[in-house]
Design a protein around this motif. Structure first.
Motif, PDB file in Angstrom:
ATOM      1  N   ALA A 161       0.828  -1.211   0.000  1.00 17.63           N
ATOM      2  CA  ALA A 161       0.000   0.000   0.000  1.00 17.63           C
ATOM      3  C   ALA A 161       0.861   1.259   0.000  1.00 17.63           C
ATOM      4  O   ALA A 161       0.585   2.214  -0.737  1.00 17.63           O
ATOM      5  CB  ALA A 161      -0.934   0.002   1.217  1.00 17.63           C
ATOM      6  N   VAL A 162       1.913   1.259   0.794  1.00 20.05           N
ATOM      7  CA  VAL A 162       2.806   2.420   0.860  1.00 20.05           C
ATOM      8  C   VAL A 162       3.524   2.615  -0.478  1.00 20.05           C
ATOM      9  O   VAL A 162       3.569   3.731  -1.018  1.00 20.05           O
ATOM     10  CB  VAL A 162       3.817   2.271   2.015  1.00 20.05           C
ATOM     11  CG1 VAL A 162       4.924   3.308   1.914  1.00 20.05           C
ATOM     12  CG2 VAL A 162       3.097   2.370   3.361  1.00 20.05           C
ATOM     13  N   ARG A 163       4.080   1.546  -1.005  1.00 19.87           N
ATOM     14  CA  ARG A 163       4.791   1.648  -2.287  1.00 19.87           C
ATOM     15  C   ARG A 163       3.853   2.084  -3.412  1.00 19.87           C
ATOM     16  O   ARG A 163       4.217   2.884  -4.270  1.00 19.87           O
ATOM     17  CB  ARG A 163       5.454   0.326  -2.630  1.00 19.87           C
ATOM     18  CG  ARG A 163       6.669   0.051  -1.771  1.00 19.87           C
ATOM     19  CD  ARG A 163       7.366  -1.223  -2.170  1.00 19.87           C
ATOM     20  NE  ARG A 163       8.555  -1.416  -1.344  1.00 19.87           N
ATOM     21  CZ  ARG A 163       9.056  -2.592  -1.029  1.00 19.87           C
ATOM     22  NH1 ARG A 163       8.500  -3.699  -1.496  1.00 19.87           N
ATOM     23  NH2 ARG A 163      10.125  -2.676  -0.264  1.00 19.87           N
ATOM     24  N   GLY A 164       2.634   1.551  -3.415  1.00 18.40           N
ATOM     25  CA  GLY A 164       1.660   1.927  -4.435  1.00 18.40           C
ATOM     26  C   GLY A 164       1.261   3.383  -4.346  1.00 18.40           C
ATOM     27  O   GLY A 164       1.117   4.063  -5.369  1.00 18.40           O
ATOM     28  N   SER A 165       1.104   3.891  -3.129  1.00 18.01           N
ATOM     29  CA  SER A 165       0.760   5.303  -2.933  1.00 18.01           C
ATOM     30  C   SER A 165       1.879   6.207  -3.430  1.00 18.01           C
ATOM     31  O   SER A 165       1.630   7.234  -4.066  1.00 18.01           O
ATOM     32  CB  SER A 165       0.484   5.581  -1.453  1.00 18.01           C
ATOM     33  OG  SER A 165      -0.617   4.830  -1.014  1.00 18.01           O
ATOM     34  N   ALA A 166       3.107   5.829  -3.112  1.00 26.14           N
ATOM     35  CA  ALA A 166       4.260   6.613  -3.571  1.00 26.14           C
ATOM     36  C   ALA A 166       4.348   6.596  -5.098  1.00 26.14           C
ATOM     37  O   ALA A 166       4.551   7.640  -5.732  1.00 26.14           O
ATOM     38  CB  ALA A 166       5.544   6.071  -2.958  1.00 26.14           C
ATOM     39  N   ALA A 167       4.175   5.431  -5.694  1.00 25.18           N
ATOM     40  CA  ALA A 167       4.251   5.312  -7.160  1.00 25.18           C
ATOM     41  C   ALA A 167       3.146   6.125  -7.829  1.00 25.18           C
ATOM     42  O   ALA A 167       3.381   6.798  -8.841  1.00 25.18           O
ATOM     43  CB  ALA A 167       4.159   3.842  -7.578  1.00 25.18           C
ATOM     44  N   ALA A 168       1.941   6.076  -7.266  1.00 25.05           N
ATOM     45  CA  ALA A 168       0.817   6.806  -7.854  1.00 25.05           C
ATOM     46  C   ALA A 168       1.057   8.313  -7.860  1.00 25.05           C
ATOM     47  O   ALA A 168       0.625   9.012  -8.778  1.00 25.05           O
ATOM     48  CB  ALA A 168      -0.468   6.480  -7.107  1.00 25.05           C
TER      49      ALA A 168
END
Length: 179
Positions: A161-168
């Protein structure tokens, strides 16, 4: 304190060595490691732990062998280039929005089938002013699970979730296990 009073009142009936240890930093999961590293329990044949949340009335000692949950704590730093909202908002990417999105996603992680699970977002710091896209955001959260497997499941989903938020949001994230 009740246990200490009762033990003192019945000291002549006890045999062996009795140690009462009040664990520092219990909620942060660091206290037990310090106590063990210091050798405080090396000579223990039995060890009984307690938590202040155990549902006991004043003057009562109760044993609760359940409801203790494994935990993994995380610190996350989101970074990118700051920009001014009025003159060049497109020049920056917002770590604040990435951290806020991560906070929402973390609390929406489905529970694990291996036992009781939880996610708690406890801290989010970001921003320098109303009209500035911040360059940094700091997020602290923890996951918990009633089994090692449930806790590991929640930890892996939280990292996603954290990595996805950063990537988005197009920002960098540095995820570290705390404690």
């Amino acid at each position: 304190m009740v246990l200490a009073r009762r033990a003192a009142a019945h000291l002549s009936e006890l045999c062996g060595k009795l140690k009462l240890i009040f664990q520092p930093a219990e909620e942060g999961t660091r206290g037990a490691a310090a106590i063990v590293s210091a050798g405080a329990v090396d000579d223990a044949d039995w060890f009984i732990g307690s938590h202040v949340e155990a549902p006991a009335r004043l003057g009562e000692i109760r044993v609760c062998a359940e409801r203790f949950i494994a935990t993994t704590k995380f610190d996350v730093n989101f970074t990118e280039i700051a920009s001014h909202a009025g003159s060049r908002p497109e020049a920056g990417r917002s770590p604040l929005i990435a951290a806020a999105t991560a906070s929402l996603l973390l609390t929406a992680i489905p529970h694990a089938s291996q036992g009781d699970t939880r996610v708690s977002v406890g801290l989010l710091n970001a921003g320098e002013g109303r009209s500035i896209t911040p360059a940094h955001a700091h997020l602290e959260f923890e996951v918990r699970g009633s089994t090692h497997e449930a806790n590991a499941f929640m930890a892996s989903r939280a990292i996603e979730a954290v990595r996805g938020s950063a990537a988005a949001q197009g920002v960098r994230s540095d995820i570290r296990r705390a404690g």
